[in-house]
Structures are given as structure tokens and as C-alpha cells.
Write a protein that holds these residues in place. Structure first.
Motif, PDB file in Angstrom:
ATOM      1  N   ASN A   1       5.032   3.420   2.860  1.00 14.71           N
ATOM      2  CA  ASN A   1       4.287   2.179   2.631  1.00 14.71           C
ATOM      3  C   ASN A   1       3.253   2.027   3.741  1.00 14.71           C
ATOM      4  N   ASN A   2       2.010   2.429   3.425  1.00 13.33           N
ATOM      5  CA  ASN A   2       0.963   2.513   4.429  1.00 13.33           C
ATOM      6  C   ASN A   2       0.643   1.174   5.071  1.00 13.33           C
ATOM      7  N   GLY A   3       0.829   0.091   4.335  1.00 11.09           N
ATOM      8  CA  GLY A   3       0.517  -1.228   4.866  1.00 11.09           C
ATOM      9  C   GLY A   3       1.725  -1.992   5.367  1.00 11.09           C
ATOM     10  N   ALA A   4       2.890  -1.376   5.351  1.00 11.13           N
ATOM     11  CA  ALA A   4       4.113  -2.069   5.754  1.00 11.13           C
ATOM     12  C   ALA A   4       4.861  -1.358   6.867  1.00 11.13           C
TER      13      ALA A   4
ATOM     14  N   PHE B   1       0.817  -1.212   0.000  1.00 16.44           N
ATOM     15  CA  PHE B   1       0.000   0.000   0.000  1.00 16.44           C
ATOM     16  C   PHE B   1       0.857   1.272   0.000  1.00 16.44           C
ATOM     17  N   PRO B   2       1.699   1.464  -1.019  1.00 18.44           N
ATOM     18  CA  PRO B   2       2.491   2.693  -1.086  1.00 18.44           C
ATOM     19  C   PRO B   2       1.578   3.910  -1.198  1.00 18.44           C
ATOM     20  N   HIS B   3       1.893   4.937  -0.434  1.00 19.65           N
ATOM     21  CA  HIS B   3       0.985   6.069  -0.277  1.00 19.65           C
ATOM     22  C   HIS B   3       1.517   7.337  -0.950  1.00 19.65           C
ATOM     23  N   THR B   4       2.613   7.904  -0.425  1.00 18.68           N
ATOM     24  CA  THR B   4       3.087   9.206  -0.896  1.00 18.68           C
ATOM     25  C   THR B   4       4.587   9.170  -1.169  1.00 18.68           C
ATOM     26  N   PRO B   5       5.026   9.741  -2.302  1.00 17.47           N
ATOM     27  CA  PRO B   5       6.462   9.882  -2.569  1.00 17.47           C
ATOM     28  C   PRO B   5       6.917  11.326  -2.416  1.00 17.47           C
ATOM     29  N   VAL B   6       8.200  11.504  -2.147  1.00 18.65           N
ATOM     30  CA  VAL B   6       8.801  12.842  -2.154  1.00 18.65           C
ATOM     31  C   VAL B   6      10.230  12.709  -2.671  1.00 18.65           C
ATOM     32  N   VAL B   7      10.684  13.713  -3.407  1.00 21.78           N
ATOM     33  CA  VAL B   7      12.024  13.712  -3.984  1.00 21.78           C
ATOM     34  C   VAL B   7      12.955  14.549  -3.110  1.00 21.78           C
TER      35      VAL B   7
ATOM     36  N   PRO C   1      12.082   1.541   8.933  1.00 26.72           N
ATOM     37  CA  PRO C   1      10.891   1.314   9.754  1.00 26.72           C
ATOM     38  C   PRO C   1      10.383   2.621  10.351  1.00 26.72           C
ATOM     39  N   VAL C   2       9.062   2.809  10.323  1.00 25.29           N
ATOM     40  CA  VAL C   2       8.452   4.008  10.911  1.00 25.29           C
ATOM     41  C   VAL C   2       7.246   3.577  11.744  1.00 25.29           C
ATOM     42  N   GLY C   3       6.271   4.458  11.952  1.00 31.20           N
ATOM     43  CA  GLY C   3       5.113   4.145  12.775  1.00 31.20           C
ATOM     44  C   GLY C   3       4.011   3.456  12.011  1.00 31.20           C
ATOM     45  N   LEU C   4       2.823   3.408  12.631  1.00 31.17           N
ATOM     46  CA  LEU C   4       1.689   2.708  12.042  1.00 31.17           C
ATOM     47  C   LEU C   4       1.053   3.514  10.917  1.00 31.17           C
ATOM     48  N   PHE C   5       0.835   2.860   9.786  1.00 31.91           N
ATOM     49  CA  PHE C   5       0.131   3.414   8.629  1.00 31.91           C
ATOM     50  C   PHE C   5       0.711   4.758   8.184  1.00 31.91           C
ATOM     51  N   PRO C   6       1.984   4.787   7.790  1.00 32.01           N
ATOM     52  CA  PRO C   6       2.580   6.031   7.330  1.00 32.01           C
ATOM     53  C   PRO C   6       1.896   6.544   6.060  1.00 32.01           C
ATOM     54  N   ALA C   7       1.706   7.853   6.008  1.00 29.76           N
ATOM     55  CA  ALA C   7       0.984   8.452   4.881  1.00 29.76           C
ATOM     56  C   ALA C   7       1.825   9.557   4.254  1.00 29.76           C
ATOM     57  N   GLY C   8       1.661  10.800   4.730  1.00 33.26           N
ATOM     58  CA  GLY C   8       2.396  11.907   4.146  1.00 33.26           C
ATOM     59  C   GLY C   8       3.876  11.870   4.471  1.00 33.26           C
ATOM     60  N   VAL C   9       4.672  12.502   3.599  1.00 32.57           N
ATOM     61  CA  VAL C   9       6.118  12.537   3.789  1.00 32.57           C
ATOM     62  C   VAL C   9       6.649  13.828   3.176  1.00 32.57           C
ATOM     63  N   ALA C  10       7.650  14.413   3.815  1.00 31.21           N
ATOM     64  CA  ALA C  10       8.288  15.625   3.306  1.00 31.21           C
ATOM     65  C   ALA C  10       9.758  15.592   3.680  1.00 31.21           C
ATOM     66  N   VAL C  11      10.550  16.383   2.963  1.00 27.38           N
ATOM     67  CA  VAL C  11      11.990  16.421   3.198  1.00 27.38           C
ATOM     68  C   VAL C  11      12.409  17.859   3.488  1.00 27.38           C
TER      69      VAL C  11
END
Length: 307
Positions: free
Chosen positions: A149-152, A132-138, A170-180
Motif C-alpha cells: 500500500n504505497n500511500g499507507a 494506493f495499492p501498488h503491487t501484489p505477490v502470491v 507496517p513497512v517503510g515509506l511508499f512501499p512499491a515492489g514486493v517478492a516472496v
């Protein structure tokens, strides 16, 4: 055309010229275009079914919109507002990030990222990622793409030279948004199921901290000066963090179900979509205070700023 609802007169707000915000209205199959010079929504663009993610090309001339229920990406000319191409991708595309050469489209239903050549607007490859990949950022230097990966409960790091995954964080439960961060040193991940933000050190792709924010954080953006804005969809607030991930005061109330977050390139404002209120909040990037609420289309989600 929607009317801007200002708490102060529009002319009193020092908007920069020709900054535009493209907002995906998932419930209306459209994209709203907010022009900061005009202080209002100046266009509505029909796209595919259930648009959710928006990514702007580095030059600002094109915008890419994922159509989750159409399994396509709409390519929009940022000047004419015309849809110039419709690109087939994987199942249930969700997020998109764009480099000068490629668009990276997360396929929520395919556990993959579709690689799109921006010169031809044709898919040229599939990159396997987590469930369940959710959001990408460059990254600012263009070397890496970070995918939640929302499901991983993880973030996949893609090397843009080889177009292959090189790390899983590894991060927390159900990761969604991401920024750099603007200097590329930190990545911030909103963990919807944990109510937290994970901070990743990009030198070794390791987590270096976790901060509690509001319920169900979704969208994340970082201003040019390094302030982190987190849209808490379950709390109707926006949390503001410093570069290290520490809170900068109490969370800021906004209308119902804030999900998307994007920062202006000149550190003037941060834009937050309110999915449950069919609107977009505008926050002062320096004070974090809301300065306006803009009505957009039904169920706005992702958004991107061009200039």
C-alpha cells in the motif's frame, strides 16, 4: 523487431529453451515479448493505455497486463500473442498476481484489489486494502497474497481461501515492489521513499529486518536459490541481497531508471526494466553481472517471465 545488443556473442550465453519475458511498455501502450531461445524481441502486442503491471498464470499459458489509464486488464495468450480478453477493473490498476483460479489486480485509485475469475475472465469481487495499492505477490503455496500500500506505508495480507484481508504489516515509506522467497518464509518489500527493503516473516506477518539499498527502490524479485534483486530507480543500480536481507557486494550499475525486476524459474538470469532508457537489462543470477541489454518499447515498467 528490436535487435539484441550483446556484449558477447548470443550463442555464448546458455539460455534455457522457451523462456519468454513479457514487458509492459507504459509509454507505447504495448507489450514486448523477449524470447530467450531466439535471443531477441520476437513480438510486440498492442494493449490498453499505459500498461504497467504484468502477471503470468502459473501454467505460463496466459499473461495479464494492467492498463492504468484504461481501467482494464488485457489477457494475452502466451503462445499466439493474441489479446483474448479485456477485463474491466477498478481505477488506475497497477499490479497483478495470478493463481490457478484468480487474478488479483491492485487498483491504485480505488484502494482495492479486483478479484478476476481466470476461467471466465470476469471480475467477481473487490477486496478492500490500504491507500494506493501498488503491487501484489502470491505465496508459493497459494495461501496468501501480499499487497503493498504505497500511500499507507503497509502491506495487506489477503487469505485466498476467504478472499479477505487477515493482517496489515507496517513497512517503510511508499512501499512499491514486493517478492516472496521460494520457501514462502520471507517477503521482501521495496520502500521507495525510504531507500530500504523490509523483510517480513510470513509465520507471524511481522517485520524482522530492514536493509538500506539504493535511492527509490521499486521492483523486487527472488531467484530460486533465494537471492533478492532490487531495482533502484533513483540510483540506476540493482542491489543484491541474501535470504536474510544482507547485501551481497556493491550495487550493480544498469541503464537509467530501473523499475521492474523478474527472475527466471531455473535460476539462470534476472531481468530488469530500465524505464528511462527504453531497455531491459539481463543479469546473471549467480554472479549478478549484466550480460546483455535489450531494447524494448517506450518506458518499460512491469515484466513477467513464462516458461
Amino acid at each position: 523487431m528490436a535487435i539484441l545488443l550483446w556484449p558477447v556473442h548470443a550463442s555464448a550465453v546458455p539460455y534455457p529453451p522457451r523462456v519468454q519475458v513479457f514487458v509492459a511498455n507504459s509509454g507505447a501502450n504495448s507489450v514486448s515479448v523477449f524470447d530467450t531461445r531466439m535471443g531477441e524481441v520476437v513480438g510486440t502486442i498492442s494493449v490498453g493505455r499505459t500498461p504497467v503491471g504484468v502477471g503470468a498464470a502459473p501454467g505460463g499459458d496466459r499473461v495479464y497486463v494492467t492498463n492504468e489509464q484504461s481501467d482494464t486488464v488485457s489477457v494475452i495468450d502466451a503462445r499466439s500473442y493474441a489479446v483474448t480478453a479485456t477485463v474491466p477493473v477498478g481505477r488506475h490498476p497497477f499490479g497483478v498476481a495470478v493463481t490457478p483460479t484468480h487474478a488479483y489486480v491492485t487498483n491504485f485509485g480505488s484502494a482495492s484489489v479486483t478479484l478476476v475469475d481466470v476461467a471466465t475472465n470476469q471480475p467477481v469481487g473487490e477486496i478492500p486494502v490500504g491507500r494506493f495499492p501498488h503491487t501484489p505477490v502470491v505465496s508459493p503455496n497459494g495461501r496468501y497474497v501480499y499487497v503493498t500500500n504505497n500511500g499507507a506505508q503497509s502491506v495487506t495480507v489477503i487469505d485466498t481461501a476467504s478472499q479477505k484481508p487477515v493482517a496489515t504489516v507496517p513497512v517503510g515509506l511508499f512501499p512499491a515492489g514486493v517478492a516472496v522467497s521460494p520457501d514462502g518464509a520471507r517477503v521482501y518489500v521495496a520502500n521507495t521513499g525510504s531507500g530500504t527493503v523490509t523483510v517480513i516473516d510470513t509465520r507471524n506477518h511481522k517485520p524482522v529486518g530492514t536493509t538500506e539499498v539504493g535511492r527509490a527502490p521499486m521492483g523486487v524479485s527472488v531467484t530460486p536459490r533465494g537471492r533478492v534483486f532490487v531495482a533502484n530507480a533513483g540510483a540506476d543500480t540493482v542491489s543484491v541481497l541474501d535470504r536474510a536481507g544482507a547485501p551481497l557486494g556493491p550495487a550493480v550499475p544498469v541503464p537509467a531508471q530501473p523499475e521492474g525486476s523478474a527472475a527466471a524459474p531455473d535460476n539462470s538470469f534476472v531481468y530488469v526494466t530500465n524505464t528511462g532508457a527504453d531497455s531491459m537489462s539481463i543479469l546473471d543470477a549467480s554472479t549478478a553481472k549484466p550480460v546483455a541489454t535489450v531494447p524494448v518499447g517506450a518506458q518499460p515498467e512491469g515484466l513477467a517471465v513464462t516458461s
